[in-house]
Structure formats: C-alpha cells, structure tokens
Design an enzyme around this catalytic site. Structure first.
Site, PDB file in Angstrom:
ATOM      1  N   ASN A  13     -20.455 154.937  -1.626  1.00  0.00           N
ATOM      2  CA  ASN A  13     -21.266 155.828  -2.448  1.00  0.00           C
ATOM      3  C   ASN A  13     -20.565 156.145  -3.774  1.00  0.00           C
ATOM      4  O   ASN A  13     -21.115 155.917  -4.860  1.00  0.00           O
ATOM      5  CB  ASN A  13     -21.529 157.089  -1.604  1.00  0.00           C
ATOM      6  CG  ASN A  13     -22.523 158.052  -2.200  1.00  0.00           C
ATOM      7  OD1 ASN A  13     -22.249 159.248  -2.285  1.00  0.00           O
ATOM      8  ND2 ASN A  13     -23.684 157.577  -2.606  1.00  0.00           N
ATOM      9  N   TRP A  14     -19.321 156.590  -3.712  1.00  0.00           N
ATOM     10  CA  TRP A  14     -18.567 156.920  -4.926  1.00  0.00           C
ATOM     11  C   TRP A  14     -18.019 155.656  -5.578  1.00  0.00           C
ATOM     12  O   TRP A  14     -17.984 155.540  -6.810  1.00  0.00           O
ATOM     13  CB  TRP A  14     -17.460 157.905  -4.574  1.00  0.00           C
ATOM     14  CG  TRP A  14     -16.584 158.444  -5.672  1.00  0.00           C
ATOM     15  CD1 TRP A  14     -15.239 158.643  -5.564  1.00  0.00           C
ATOM     16  CD2 TRP A  14     -16.937 158.907  -6.996  1.00  0.00           C
ATOM     17  NE1 TRP A  14     -14.744 159.193  -6.728  1.00  0.00           N
ATOM     18  CE2 TRP A  14     -15.764 159.360  -7.627  1.00  0.00           C
ATOM     19  CE3 TRP A  14     -18.150 158.957  -7.695  1.00  0.00           C
ATOM     20  CZ2 TRP A  14     -15.748 159.866  -8.924  1.00  0.00           C
ATOM     21  CZ3 TRP A  14     -18.135 159.456  -8.998  1.00  0.00           C
ATOM     22  CH2 TRP A  14     -16.953 159.904  -9.598  1.00  0.00           C
ATOM     23  N   PHE A  98      -8.989 153.437   5.383  1.00  0.00           N
ATOM     24  CA  PHE A  98      -8.889 151.987   5.171  1.00  0.00           C
ATOM     25  C   PHE A  98      -7.845 151.594   4.128  1.00  0.00           C
ATOM     26  O   PHE A  98      -7.571 150.411   3.931  1.00  0.00           O
ATOM     27  CB  PHE A  98     -10.254 151.420   4.740  1.00  0.00           C
ATOM     28  CG  PHE A  98     -11.377 151.779   5.681  1.00  0.00           C
ATOM     29  CD1 PHE A  98     -11.260 151.554   7.055  1.00  0.00           C
ATOM     30  CD2 PHE A  98     -12.546 152.349   5.207  1.00  0.00           C
ATOM     31  CE1 PHE A  98     -12.288 151.893   7.933  1.00  0.00           C
ATOM     32  CE2 PHE A  98     -13.582 152.695   6.079  1.00  0.00           C
ATOM     33  CZ  PHE A  98     -13.456 152.469   7.437  1.00  0.00           C
ATOM     34  N   LYS A 121      -9.805 160.601  -1.416  1.00  0.00           N
ATOM     35  CA  LYS A 121      -9.428 161.948  -0.987  1.00  0.00           C
ATOM     36  C   LYS A 121      -8.956 161.897   0.459  1.00  0.00           C
ATOM     37  O   LYS A 121      -9.740 161.624   1.362  1.00  0.00           O
ATOM     38  CB  LYS A 121     -10.614 162.893  -1.181  1.00  0.00           C
ATOM     39  CG  LYS A 121     -10.903 163.100  -2.676  1.00  0.00           C
ATOM     40  CD  LYS A 121     -12.163 163.871  -2.992  1.00  0.00           C
ATOM     41  CE  LYS A 121     -12.253 164.114  -4.505  1.00  0.00           C
ATOM     42  NZ  LYS A 121     -13.530 164.709  -4.919  1.00  0.00           N
ATOM     43  N   ALA A 154     -21.236 162.016  -5.821  1.00  0.00           N
ATOM     44  CA  ALA A 154     -21.517 160.705  -6.412  1.00  0.00           C
ATOM     45  C   ALA A 154     -22.978 160.531  -6.833  1.00  0.00           C
ATOM     46  O   ALA A 154     -23.252 160.021  -7.924  1.00  0.00           O
ATOM     47  CB  ALA A 154     -21.102 159.606  -5.434  1.00  0.00           C
ATOM     48  N   LYS A 206      -9.688 170.293  -0.276  1.00  0.00           N
ATOM     49  CA  LYS A 206     -10.986 170.979  -0.367  1.00  0.00           C
ATOM     50  C   LYS A 206     -11.960 170.442   0.683  1.00  0.00           C
ATOM     51  O   LYS A 206     -12.909 171.139   1.051  1.00  0.00           O
ATOM     52  CB  LYS A 206     -11.557 170.913  -1.784  1.00  0.00           C
ATOM     53  CG  LYS A 206     -11.893 169.527  -2.312  1.00  0.00           C
ATOM     54  CD  LYS A 206     -13.259 169.042  -1.944  1.00  0.00           C
ATOM     55  CE  LYS A 206     -13.375 167.543  -2.184  1.00  0.00           C
ATOM     56  NZ  LYS A 206     -14.612 166.966  -1.648  1.00  0.00           N
ATOM     57  N   ARG A 270     -21.042 166.116   1.747  1.00  0.00           N
ATOM     58  CA  ARG A 270     -21.292 165.522   3.069  1.00  0.00           C
ATOM     59  C   ARG A 270     -20.504 166.226   4.162  1.00  0.00           C
ATOM     60  O   ARG A 270     -20.995 166.424   5.279  1.00  0.00           O
ATOM     61  CB  ARG A 270     -20.935 164.027   3.039  1.00  0.00           C
ATOM     62  CG  ARG A 270     -21.708 163.259   1.981  1.00  0.00           C
ATOM     63  CD  ARG A 270     -21.182 161.853   1.778  1.00  0.00           C
ATOM     64  NE  ARG A 270     -19.807 161.858   1.298  1.00  0.00           N
ATOM     65  CZ  ARG A 270     -19.123 160.762   0.977  1.00  0.00           C
ATOM     66  NH1 ARG A 270     -19.702 159.574   1.097  1.00  0.00           N
ATOM     67  NH2 ARG A 270     -17.886 160.855   0.554  1.00  0.00           N
ATOM     68  N   GLN A 301     -14.347 162.700   5.315  1.00  0.00           N
ATOM     69  CA  GLN A 301     -12.888 162.729   5.192  1.00  0.00           C
ATOM     70  C   GLN A 301     -12.295 164.039   5.711  1.00  0.00           C
ATOM     71  O   GLN A 301     -11.134 164.123   6.046  1.00  0.00           O
ATOM     72  CB  GLN A 301     -12.472 162.518   3.724  1.00  0.00           C
ATOM     73  CG  GLN A 301     -13.118 161.304   3.082  1.00  0.00           C
ATOM     74  CD  GLN A 301     -12.452 159.984   3.413  1.00  0.00           C
ATOM     75  OE1 GLN A 301     -11.694 159.439   2.643  1.00  0.00           O
ATOM     76  NE2 GLN A 301     -12.746 159.474   4.597  1.00  0.00           N
TER      77      GLN A 301
HETATM   78  P1  NAD Z   1     -18.436 155.987   1.635  1.00  0.00           P
HETATM   79  O1  NAD Z   1     -18.295 157.315   2.286  1.00  0.00           O
HETATM   80  O2  NAD Z   1     -19.754 155.640   1.077  1.00  0.00           O
HETATM   81  O3  NAD Z   1     -17.934 154.954   2.747  1.00  0.00           O
HETATM   82  C1  NAD Z   1     -18.517 153.748   3.015  1.00  0.00           C
HETATM   83  C2  NAD Z   1     -17.700 152.598   2.499  1.00  0.00           C
HETATM   84  O4  NAD Z   1     -16.659 152.265   3.426  1.00  0.00           O
HETATM   85  C3  NAD Z   1     -18.560 151.372   2.329  1.00  0.00           C
HETATM   86  O5  NAD Z   1     -18.262 150.725   1.121  1.00  0.00           O
HETATM   87  C4  NAD Z   1     -18.129 150.516   3.512  1.00  0.00           C
HETATM   88  O6  NAD Z   1     -18.289 149.135   3.263  1.00  0.00           O
HETATM   89  C5  NAD Z   1     -16.666 150.854   3.594  1.00  0.00           C
HETATM   90  N1  NAD Z   1     -16.046 150.441   4.854  1.00  0.00           N
HETATM   91  C6  NAD Z   1     -16.536 150.592   6.111  1.00  0.00           C
HETATM   92  N2  NAD Z   1     -15.674 150.041   6.994  1.00  0.00           N
HETATM   93  C7  NAD Z   1     -14.637 149.544   6.279  1.00  0.00           C
HETATM   94  C8  NAD Z   1     -13.435 148.873   6.621  1.00  0.00           C
HETATM   95  N3  NAD Z   1     -13.125 148.608   7.901  1.00  0.00           N
HETATM   96  N4  NAD Z   1     -12.587 148.510   5.623  1.00  0.00           N
HETATM   97  C9  NAD Z   1     -12.872 148.807   4.347  1.00  0.00           C
HETATM   98  N5  NAD Z   1     -13.998 149.434   3.965  1.00  0.00           N
HETATM   99  C10 NAD Z   1     -14.863 149.794   4.919  1.00  0.00           C
HETATM  100  O7  NAD Z   1     -17.322 155.799   0.493  1.00  0.00           O
HETATM  101  P2  NAD Z   1     -17.184 156.585  -0.890  1.00  0.00           P
HETATM  102  O8  NAD Z   1     -18.209 157.672  -0.991  1.00  0.00           O
HETATM  103  O9  NAD Z   1     -17.114 155.560  -1.952  1.00  0.00           O
HETATM  104  O10 NAD Z   1     -15.786 157.335  -0.711  1.00  0.00           O
HETATM  105  C11 NAD Z   1     -14.542 156.773  -1.036  1.00  0.00           C
HETATM  106  C12 NAD Z   1     -13.558 157.884  -1.327  1.00  0.00           C
HETATM  107  O11 NAD Z   1     -14.033 158.627  -2.453  1.00  0.00           O
HETATM  108  C13 NAD Z   1     -13.395 158.911  -0.203  1.00  0.00           C
HETATM  109  O12 NAD Z   1     -12.056 159.294  -0.077  1.00  0.00           O
HETATM  110  C14 NAD Z   1     -14.224 160.087  -0.652  1.00  0.00           C
HETATM  111  O13 NAD Z   1     -13.750 161.331  -0.162  1.00  0.00           O
HETATM  112  C15 NAD Z   1     -14.056 160.010  -2.149  1.00  0.00           C
HETATM  113  N6  NAD Z   1     -15.126 160.659  -2.923  1.00  0.00           N
HETATM  114  C16 NAD Z   1     -16.430 160.533  -2.570  1.00  0.00           C
HETATM  115  C17 NAD Z   1     -17.416 161.167  -3.319  1.00  0.00           C
HETATM  116  C18 NAD Z   1     -18.879 161.066  -2.970  1.00  0.00           C
HETATM  117  O14 NAD Z   1     -19.661 161.894  -3.423  1.00  0.00           O
HETATM  118  N7  NAD Z   1     -19.308 160.084  -2.198  1.00  0.00           N
HETATM  119  C19 NAD Z   1     -17.055 161.893  -4.451  1.00  0.00           C
HETATM  120  C20 NAD Z   1     -15.717 161.988  -4.802  1.00  0.00           C
HETATM  121  C21 NAD Z   1     -14.761 161.366  -4.016  1.00  0.00           C
HETATM  122  P1  13P Z   2     -18.113 165.037   0.381  1.00  0.00           P
HETATM  123  O1  13P Z   2     -17.338 163.843   0.888  1.00  0.00           O
HETATM  124  O2  13P Z   2     -17.994 166.241   1.275  1.00  0.00           O
HETATM  125  O3  13P Z   2     -19.546 164.682   0.083  1.00  0.00           O
HETATM  126  O4  13P Z   2     -17.456 165.459  -0.996  1.00  0.00           O
HETATM  127  C1  13P Z   2     -17.644 164.635  -2.107  1.00  0.00           C
HETATM  128  C2  13P Z   2     -16.652 164.955  -3.150  1.00  0.00           C
HETATM  129  O5  13P Z   2     -15.487 164.724  -2.969  1.00  0.00           O
HETATM  130  C3  13P Z   2     -17.162 165.583  -4.388  1.00  0.00           C
HETATM  131  O6  13P Z   2     -16.178 165.629  -5.381  1.00  0.00           O
END
Ligand code: NAD
Ligand code: 13P
Length: 352
Positions: A13-14, A98, A121, A154, A206, A270, A301
């Site tokens: 997603n991010w 991962f 994170k 995201a 957080k 989330r 997370q």
């Molecule tokens: P996500 O939560 O959408 O996770 C899914 C991803 O994980 C997919 O790309 C999937 O292919 C991958 N995946 C599943 N199994 C796997 C494996 N065995 N090996 C490698 N990849 C695998 O991911 P995201 O939202 O991009 O989050 C990534 C990081 O960014 C996290 O630490 C999250 O906390 C942080 N983050 C997320 C957001 C948000 O709003 N989504 C915002 C800021 C920070």
């Molecule tokens: P969540 O993984 O709880 O959606 O938080 C997203 C995030 O890190 C926003 O900055």
C-alpha cells in the site's frame, strides 16, 4: 550517466504510493534517471494473472493500491536482484518482518556507493537487544541508510491529498537533501532532521499507541479517553526512545514523524482499525485472523512491535516505567481484556 537510478524495494500500500511520489519527481528533475524500478513480491491474482504483469499493463497496483495510476515510468520487476543491481538510491518499504530476509538476499549485490532510505516502521529484537530497521539495512548491505516517516496514511497520499513527512539522517546531510528532492511534491512536504533514531522510533512506536487507541474505540470509551491514550503514548514514546538512544532530540516529537503521525494513525490507521475489531469481539478473535479478513494481504506492524517492545522492557527491567506499552502487549496476547487499557493503566499508575 550522472543521473541517479532509483529502485523501490516493496510494492504494498505505502510502497506503491512511494513509487508514485518518486516517479513524479524523477520525470521532472535532471538529477534522476526517469525510470523507477519497483520490486514486487510476486503473486498470482484470482484472475490467474501475475501481479507484476497487471501493474506493468495497467500502471496500477490493483491489489494494494487500486484506482491509482503509478506513473508510466514505474516498472514492476519480480526479480529482486535484477531490480536493485543498477540502483544508486534504494527505497526500502516492505512490512518490517520481511526486511531481514530481503537484505540477506541483497548483501554484496548493491552498488557500493548506493544510498538507502527506509520507510519501514518496526524493529527487530535479538538476544543482544533491539535493532532498528535502518541499522539492519545499513549493516547487511554495507551502505548508509536514512529514514522517512510521517503522518502518511498511504491511500490519502495516493489521492494527492496534502501531508508532511520527516527525513531522519545520521551524518550525511547531502544524502538527506537528495532524499528530500526525490520525495518532496506540492502535496507532500518533506523536511529533514539529523536524528535518525528519533524519527525511526517515532514511526515504530506510534503503531503500539494506535493499537491502544483502537481498543478505546472498540469499547466506545470516548474522545477524552482516546486523547489521554495518545498523550500517554507520546510520553512513553519519548521516554523509551531516549532510554535507548540518549541523543534523540525533543524537537523530533513535534515533527510530522512524531505527534502528527501519532494523531493520524490513531484516527484512521490500519492498526487502529484491527484493534477496534479485536476489542469489539471481546478479545475472542485473534489478530492474525482479523488482519487477514480486514486488511486482505496488507500487514499490521503494531502488534508485533508491541511484543518486541515488551521484550526489551522486560529484559531491561523497565516494565513498570511503561504501563501503556506493556498493557498493549498483554491485551494482544489475551492475558488481559481490552478494557484493561484504561482500568489497569490507572491501577499501575497509582502503584507506580
Ligand atoms: P502492506 O501492508 O500493504 O503489505 C503488503 C506487502 O507485503 C505486499 O507488497 C506484499 O507483496 C508484501 N509481502 C507479503 N509477503 C511477503 C514476503 N514473504 N516477502 C516480502 N514481501 C511480502 O505494505 P505497506 O503498506 O507498503 O507497508 C510497508 C511499511 O510501510 C510498513 O512498515 C508500514 O508500517 C509502513 N507504512 C505504511 C503506511 C500505509 O499507510 N500503508 C504508511 C506509512 C508507513
Ligand atoms: P497503519 O499501518 O496503522 O495504517 O499506519 C500507517 C502509517 O504509518 C501512517 O503514517
């Protein structure tokens, strides 16, 4: 050429939004090569098609960021080693569980002059103590690693709604400036601070507070209780960060990565949402089951971070100093009911 080549490792997603942000800037600026490679953990969609093929055919990550065009210069690549081999700038953005496996595969395969930035994170806890993701990446790949954290849900940024973010860097101010140049857009305001640990711990911790906020929402305890949880959470975030890294700056908690990320995640993240469902079920349904059902492949997370934090706290004899952090873990593993987030907190506070 002198233009930097950018690879995004991760496409959730991010990760997908990060690729979109970066790709809009690589097209505009002569500092970067136009093409942005995005490593995709390959999967087969219900239609039978490969996710990578669909992303490259439609310019959309239909599974993790449906409805948003990534930019035609984003190229999805299922081959991790191939995706990174020419990169000078590596953006690491996968769920934290991962990262170690990915770095092991990449060790020795990265350009020695490459720079990395982590948007991940979370932390890792081994017998010798906690290790932040930027440190893991830096040690495994033998390159410098900055971080980018902030109030960054995201889907909102995918829709080009305004937000801010914070780059945290260790020593290399020049690298931080390149990262700001790569990520900053009219709707995504990025600033940098020389406090990599502070920024990364804000983003990581957080998520634990967001789980607590979700419990309060699930139990309909009201806005005042939720604000109290956020305030207490911020206090514990700061105390924990400073105990681990005395160099962490107070001012970092007022950046986007600090109080702003805490607020947005406790309102609409989330971790909050799944914890709310957990509390509504009276703690009867497991987080794993709820994560699969509600997030459809996206990852939480906060629950594993609460467990990592608890391990650090108990190992160092700090449990009583952090009643909120410890309660989140004890509730997540079913030792206490979700309502303990407020009631037990009060008791522990009175004793402490
Ligand atoms: P996500 O939560 O959408 O996770 C899914 C991803 O994980 C997919 O790309 C999937 O292919 C991958 N995946 C599943 N199994 C796997 C494996 N065995 N090996 C490698 N990849 C695998 O991911 P995201 O939202 O991009 O989050 C990534 C990081 O960014 C996290 O630490 C999250 O906390 C942080 N983050 C997320 C957001 C948000 O709003 N989504 C915002 C800021 C920070
Ligand atoms: P969540 O993984 O709880 O959606 O938080 C997203 C995030 O890190 C926003 O900055």
């Amino acid at each position: 050429s002198l233009r930097s080549k950018v690879t995004v490792v991760g496409s959730g997603n991010w990760g997908s939004v990060a690729a979109k942000l970066v790709a809009s800037n690589t097209l505009r600026s002569t500092s970067f090569h136009d093409e942005v490679r995005m490593w995709v953990f390959e999967e087969t969609l219900p239609s039978g098609e490969k996710l990578t093929d669909v992303i490259n055919g439609t310019n959309e990550n239909v599974k993790y960021l449906p409805g948003i065009k990534l930019g035609k210069n984003v190229v999805a690549d299922p081959d991790l080693e191939n995706a990174v081999k020419d990169a000078n700038m590596l953006v690491i953005v996968t769920p934290h569980q991962f990262v170690e496996g990915i770095c092991k595969r990449l060790a020795g395969k990265i350009k020695t002059e490459a720079e990395a930035i982590s948007l991940v994170k979370g932390m890792e806890v081994k017998v010798d103590g906690p290790r932040m993701m930027s440190t893991l990446i830096s040690q495994q790949l033998g390159i410098n690693c900055s971080v980018l954290m902030g109030a960054n849900i995201a889907n909102e940024i995918g829709q080009e709604k305004f937000s801010e973010a914070t780059v945290g860097y260790r020593q290399n101010k020049g690298a931080a400036e390149s990262w700001v140049q790569l990520f900053n857009t009219p709707y995504f305001n990025v600033t940098s601070v020389q406090d990599v640990e502070g920024v990364e711990l804000c983003g990581t911790l957080k998520n634990v507070v967001a789980v607590a906020a979700g419990f309060v929402d699930g139990l309909e305890m009201g806005n005042n209780a939720k604000a109290a949880i956020m305030r207490i959470g911020l206090e514990e975030m700061k105390a924990f960060s400073k105990l681990l890294f005395p160099t962490v700056k107070d001012s970092t908690f007022f950046e986007s990565c600090g109080v702003a990320d805490l607020i947005t995640t406790c309102l609409g993240g989330r971790n909050r949402g799944v914890a709310e469902a957990f509390a509504k079920s009276g703690g009867k349904r497991s987080f794993d089951e709820l994560e699969q059902e509600l997030l459809q492949g996206q990852k939480l997370q906060g629950v594993s971070t609460a467990s990592d934090v608890y391990e650090v706290l108990s190992h160092r004899g700090w449990l009583e100093l952090f009643p909120l952090f410890s309660l989140v873990h004890e509730i997540c593993i079913g030792h206490l009911p979700p309502s303990a987030i407020v009631h037990q907190y009060n008791q522990r506070k009175l004793k402490g």
